[in-house]
Write a protein that holds these residues in place. Structure first.
Motif, mmCIF file in Angstrom:
data_model
loop_
_atom_site.group_PDB
_atom_site.id
_atom_site.type_symbol
_atom_site.label_atom_id
_atom_site.label_comp_id
_atom_site.label_asym_id
_atom_site.label_seq_id
_atom_site.Cartn_x
_atom_site.Cartn_y
_atom_site.Cartn_z
ATOM 1 N N GLY A 1 -6.176 64.089 13.928
ATOM 2 C CA GLY A 1 -5.906 63.173 15.034
ATOM 3 C C GLY A 1 -4.498 63.353 15.574
ATOM 4 N N ASN A 2 -3.540 63.539 14.672
ATOM 5 C CA ASN A 2 -2.162 63.786 15.103
ATOM 6 C C ASN A 2 -2.047 65.096 15.876
ATOM 7 O OD1 ASN A 2 -1.252 61.407 13.943
ATOM 8 N ND2 ASN A 2 -0.625 62.389 12.039
ATOM 9 N N ARG A 3 -2.715 66.146 15.373
ATOM 10 C CA ARG A 3 -2.701 67.436 16.079
ATOM 11 C C ARG A 3 -3.351 67.302 17.456
ATOM 12 N NH1 ARG A 3 -4.142 69.282 10.903
ATOM 13 N NH2 ARG A 3 -6.337 69.372 11.524
ATOM 14 N N ASN A 4 -4.468 66.598 17.515
ATOM 15 C CA ASN A 4 -5.152 66.413 18.794
ATOM 16 C C ASN A 4 -4.301 65.600 19.760
ATOM 17 O OD1 ASN A 4 -7.362 67.885 17.992
ATOM 18 N ND2 ASN A 4 -8.557 66.102 17.358
ATOM 19 N N GLY A 5 -3.626 64.592 19.264
ATOM 20 C CA GLY A 5 -2.745 63.797 20.109
ATOM 21 C C GLY A 5 -1.619 64.637 20.683
ATOM 22 N N ALA B 1 -11.141 59.643 -4.457
ATOM 23 C CA ALA B 1 -10.207 60.740 -4.207
ATOM 24 C C ALA B 1 -10.705 61.610 -3.057
ATOM 25 C CB ALA B 1 -10.025 61.579 -5.474
ATOM 26 N N GLU B 2 -12.007 61.885 -3.009
ATOM 27 C CA GLU B 2 -12.570 62.677 -1.912
ATOM 28 C C GLU B 2 -12.424 61.944 -0.581
ATOM 29 O OE1 GLU B 2 -16.598 63.519 -3.059
ATOM 30 O OE2 GLU B 2 -16.030 65.399 -4.038
ATOM 31 N N LEU B 3 -12.689 60.654 -0.574
ATOM 32 C CA LEU B 3 -12.548 59.869 0.654
ATOM 33 C C LEU B 3 -11.098 59.819 1.118
ATOM 34 C CD1 LEU B 3 -14.974 56.902 -0.080
ATOM 35 C CD2 LEU B 3 -15.261 58.670 1.667
ATOM 36 N N SER B 4 -10.191 59.680 0.184
ATOM 37 C CA SER B 4 -8.774 59.651 0.519
ATOM 38 C C SER B 4 -8.345 60.976 1.141
ATOM 39 C CB SER B 4 -7.956 59.357 -0.733
ATOM 40 O OG SER B 4 -6.589 59.346 -0.429
ATOM 41 N N GLU B 5 -8.803 62.070 0.583
ATOM 42 C CA GLU B 5 -8.479 63.389 1.122
ATOM 43 C C GLU B 5 -9.087 63.564 2.516
ATOM 44 O OE1 GLU B 5 -9.252 68.073 0.050
ATOM 45 O OE2 GLU B 5 -9.164 66.619 -1.592
ATOM 46 N N ALA B 6 -10.326 63.121 2.691
ATOM 47 C CA ALA B 6 -10.975 63.225 3.999
ATOM 48 C C ALA B 6 -10.233 62.383 5.038
ATOM 49 C CB ALA B 6 -12.436 62.796 3.901
ATOM 50 N N LEU B 7 -9.780 61.205 4.649
ATOM 51 C CA LEU B 7 -9.033 60.351 5.565
ATOM 52 C C LEU B 7 -7.705 60.999 5.947
ATOM 53 C CD1 LEU B 7 -8.671 57.715 7.099
ATOM 54 C CD2 LEU B 7 -7.798 56.695 5.002
ATOM 55 N N ALA B 8 -7.029 61.581 4.988
ATOM 56 C CA ALA B 8 -5.760 62.263 5.271
ATOM 57 C C ALA B 8 -5.992 63.432 6.225
ATOM 58 C CB ALA B 8 -5.106 62.740 3.972
ATOM 59 N N ASP B 9 -7.060 64.200 6.006
ATOM 60 C CA ASP B 9 -7.397 65.314 6.897
ATOM 61 C C ASP B 9 -7.707 64.809 8.304
ATOM 62 O OD1 ASP B 9 -7.072 67.054 4.772
ATOM 63 O OD2 ASP B 9 -9.231 67.318 4.411
ATOM 64 N N ALA B 10 -8.454 63.722 8.407
ATOM 65 C CA ALA B 10 -8.814 63.162 9.711
ATOM 66 C C ALA B 10 -7.563 62.668 10.441
ATOM 67 C CB ALA B 10 -9.826 62.035 9.552
ATOM 68 N N ARG B 11 -6.657 62.038 9.719
ATOM 69 C CA ARG B 11 -5.412 61.575 10.347
ATOM 70 C C ARG B 11 -4.579 62.753 10.843
ATOM 71 N NH1 ARG B 11 -3.629 56.737 6.192
ATOM 72 N NH2 ARG B 11 -4.983 55.147 7.100
ATOM 73 N N ALA B 12 -4.487 63.803 10.042
ATOM 74 C CA ALA B 12 -3.721 64.981 10.443
ATOM 75 C C ALA B 12 -4.350 65.621 11.682
ATOM 76 C CB ALA B 12 -3.652 65.989 9.295
#
Length: 78
Positions: A44-48, A31-42
């Motif tokens: 990345g989208n903001r940075n893009g 669950a922690e890894l899934s949340e971290a991945l979702a945060d990283a994707r978000a």
């Protein structure tokens, strides 16, 4: 129930508890890894999106800098 059977039952119960504990830990870690991945994707989208805006701004600045001199109105002192 004999003493051997009781010991085998206790060992089995301890093993089951250990497996349940490991499973709970892994579920929590997942669950922690899934949340971290979702945060990283978000992020990345903001940075893009930020990079796209910066590139658009840079394109505007370049087009203004390299435009033909005759395209600009004369300075106010003329």
């Amino acid at each position: 129930m004999s003493a051997g059977e009781a010991q085998a039952g206790d060992a089995l119960e301890r093993r089951l508890i250990e497996l349940e504990t490991r499973l709970a830990f892994q579920e929590h870690a997942l669950a922690e890894l899934s949340e971290a991945l979702a945060d990283a994707r978000a992020e990345g989208n903001r940075n893009g999106e930020l990079v796209r805006h910066l590139l658009a701004d840079l394109k505007k600045v370049r087009s203004e800098l390299y435009s033909e001199p005759g395209d600009e109105p004369p300075p106010p002192h003329y």
